[in-house]
Design a protein around this motif. Structure first.
Motif, short mmCIF file in Angstrom:
data_model
loop_
_atom_site.label_atom_id
_atom_site.label_comp_id
_atom_site.label_asym_id
_atom_site.label_seq_id
_atom_site.Cartn_x
_atom_site.Cartn_y
_atom_site.Cartn_z
N HIS A 27 9.71 -23.89 -4.26
CA HIS A 27 10.16 -25.18 -4.77
C HIS A 27 11.29 -25.78 -3.91
O HIS A 27 11.60 -26.96 -4.04
N ILE A 28 11.86 -24.98 -3.04
CA ILE A 28 12.92 -25.46 -2.13
C ILE A 28 12.21 -26.07 -0.93
O ILE A 28 11.88 -25.40 0.02
N LYS A 29 11.97 -27.39 -1.02
CA LYS A 29 11.18 -28.06 0.02
C LYS A 29 11.94 -29.20 0.66
O LYS A 29 11.47 -30.31 0.73
N ASP A 30 13.12 -28.95 1.12
CA ASP A 30 13.89 -29.99 1.80
C ASP A 30 14.10 -29.54 3.24
O ASP A 30 14.71 -28.49 3.48
N PRO A 31 13.62 -30.32 4.21
CA PRO A 31 13.73 -29.89 5.61
C PRO A 31 15.18 -29.83 6.10
O PRO A 31 15.46 -29.16 7.10
N LEU A 32 16.11 -30.51 5.43
CA LEU A 32 17.50 -30.50 5.86
C LEU A 32 18.33 -29.44 5.15
O LEU A 32 19.54 -29.36 5.36
N ILE A 33 17.69 -28.65 4.31
CA ILE A 33 18.40 -27.57 3.61
C ILE A 33 17.73 -26.24 3.96
O ILE A 33 16.52 -26.06 3.75
N ARG A 34 18.53 -25.35 4.51
CA ARG A 34 18.02 -24.01 4.85
C ARG A 34 18.27 -23.08 3.68
O ARG A 34 19.23 -23.26 2.92
N HIS A 35 17.41 -22.12 3.53
CA HIS A 35 17.63 -21.13 2.48
C HIS A 35 17.40 -19.73 3.05
O HIS A 35 16.60 -19.52 3.96
N ARG A 36 18.18 -18.80 2.50
CA ARG A 36 18.05 -17.39 2.85
C ARG A 36 17.93 -16.61 1.54
O ARG A 36 18.59 -16.93 0.55
N VAL A 37 17.09 -15.60 1.57
CA VAL A 37 16.92 -14.76 0.40
C VAL A 37 17.35 -13.35 0.77
O VAL A 37 16.86 -12.78 1.74
N ARG A 38 18.28 -12.81 0.00
CA ARG A 38 18.73 -11.43 0.21
C ARG A 38 18.25 -10.61 -0.97
O ARG A 38 18.47 -10.98 -2.12
N VAL A 39 17.63 -9.48 -0.67
CA VAL A 39 17.22 -8.56 -1.73
C VAL A 39 18.32 -7.52 -1.86
O VAL A 39 18.69 -6.86 -0.90
N ARG A 45 18.26 -10.52 -6.47
CA ARG A 45 18.13 -11.43 -5.34
C ARG A 45 19.37 -12.33 -5.27
O ARG A 45 19.97 -12.66 -6.27
N GLU A 46 19.67 -12.75 -4.05
CA GLU A 46 20.67 -13.78 -3.84
C GLU A 46 20.04 -14.81 -2.93
O GLU A 46 19.59 -14.50 -1.83
N ILE A 47 19.97 -16.05 -3.43
CA ILE A 47 19.39 -17.14 -2.65
C ILE A 47 20.54 -18.05 -2.23
O ILE A 47 21.30 -18.53 -3.07
N VAL A 48 20.68 -18.22 -0.93
CA VAL A 48 21.74 -19.05 -0.39
C VAL A 48 21.11 -20.33 0.15
O VAL A 48 20.20 -20.28 0.98
N LEU A 49 21.60 -21.47 -0.35
CA LEU A 49 21.13 -22.78 0.12
C LEU A 49 22.24 -23.41 0.95
O LEU A 49 23.39 -23.44 0.53
N GLU A 50 21.87 -23.90 2.14
CA GLU A 50 22.87 -24.51 3.02
C GLU A 50 22.34 -25.82 3.55
O GLU A 50 21.21 -25.89 4.06
N ASP A 51 23.16 -26.88 3.45
CA ASP A 51 22.72 -28.19 3.95
C ASP A 51 23.11 -28.36 5.41
O ASP A 51 23.74 -27.49 6.02
N GLU A 52 22.72 -29.52 5.97
CA GLU A 52 22.96 -29.77 7.40
C GLU A 52 24.43 -29.89 7.75
O GLU A 52 24.82 -29.74 8.91
N ASN A 53 25.31 -30.13 6.73
CA ASN A 53 26.74 -30.25 6.99
C ASN A 53 27.49 -28.94 6.82
O ASN A 53 28.70 -28.89 6.97
N GLY A 54 26.78 -27.89 6.46
CA GLY A 54 27.40 -26.59 6.30
C GLY A 54 27.80 -26.24 4.87
O GLY A 54 28.25 -25.13 4.61
N GLU A 55 27.67 -27.18 3.93
CA GLU A 55 27.97 -26.85 2.53
C GLU A 55 26.89 -25.90 2.03
O GLU A 55 25.70 -26.09 2.29
N GLU A 56 27.31 -24.87 1.35
CA GLU A 56 26.33 -23.91 0.86
C GLU A 56 26.65 -23.48 -0.56
O GLU A 56 27.79 -23.60 -1.03
#
Length: 195
Positions: A27-39, A45-56
């Motif tokens: 469902h995280i479908k924004d090309p300007l927001i990166r996501h990482r999943v840590r198990v 799980r920890e899901i980290v969302l980060e935008d193009e300006n570095g806010e996460e």
């Protein structure tokens, strides 16, 4: 329209069954927001969302039996990241309080199962209820099951039948005129009720 300064998710909570975790990530479908999943340990799980300006923002999902539970409180400034988190919150039926902060006032949104149930506007020294969800299903069921109008329609039809019988047997022109006026009144009432 006032420019939003920040959005705070306060005591927000998401409950995901195991089989929805992959849907959540999809469902995280924004090309300007990166996501990482840590198990993490125990399958959490920890899901980290980060935008193009570095806010996460970090979304920690603790595994409890067959559920992933995410309890969080954080503040976001970037509108794109805020919109994504709110979309996820609504789509996966989150509960909690969301504070939208504007210059001079704050809007409090109370969510239950992904739906806004109440919105309160806070200004200096005052608060105002902007919206409150009311369950109208019981009222609609009552109206649907209510037969008051049908009973009144039946009573009007009986009165009309009696008036027509009286008119047919009456020879006095003045009495016939009075009966016709009563019939006109009853037919108008019947028309309104049947509409």
């Amino acid at each position: 329209m006032a420019q939003r300064l920040a959005t705070e998710f306060v005591k927000a909570r998401l409950l995901l069954p195991e089989n929805q975790m992959s849907k959540f990530i999809e469902h995280i479908k924004d090309p300007l927001i990166r996501h990482r999943v840590r198990v993490l340990d125990g399958g959490s799980r920890e899901i980290v969302l980060e935008d193009e300006n570095g806010e996460e923002v970090s979304l920690p999902f603790d595994r409890r039996r067959h559920l992933f539970v995410c309890e969080l409180s954080f503040r976001l400034v970037n509108p794109r990241l805020t919109h994504l988190v709110r979309r996820l919150f609504v789509a996966f039926k989150g509960d909690g309080l969301v504070r939208r902060i504007y210059p001079g006032f704050v809007m409090l949104d109370f969510y239950t199962e992904g739906s806004v149930r109440r919105i309160i506007e806070l200004t200096k020294g005052a608060s105002r209820l902007v919206f409150e969800h009311r369950d109208q299903l019981p009222e609609l069921e009552y109206r649907f099951l209510s037969t008051d109008i049908e009973k009144e329609i039946e009573e009007i039809r009986l009165r009309v039948d009696r008036l027509l019988d009286r008119r047919r047997s009456c020879a006095d022109a003045a009495e016939i005129g009075r009966i016709d006026r009563l019939l006109r009144t009853e037919s108008e009432r019947l028309f309104r009720l049947e509409a």
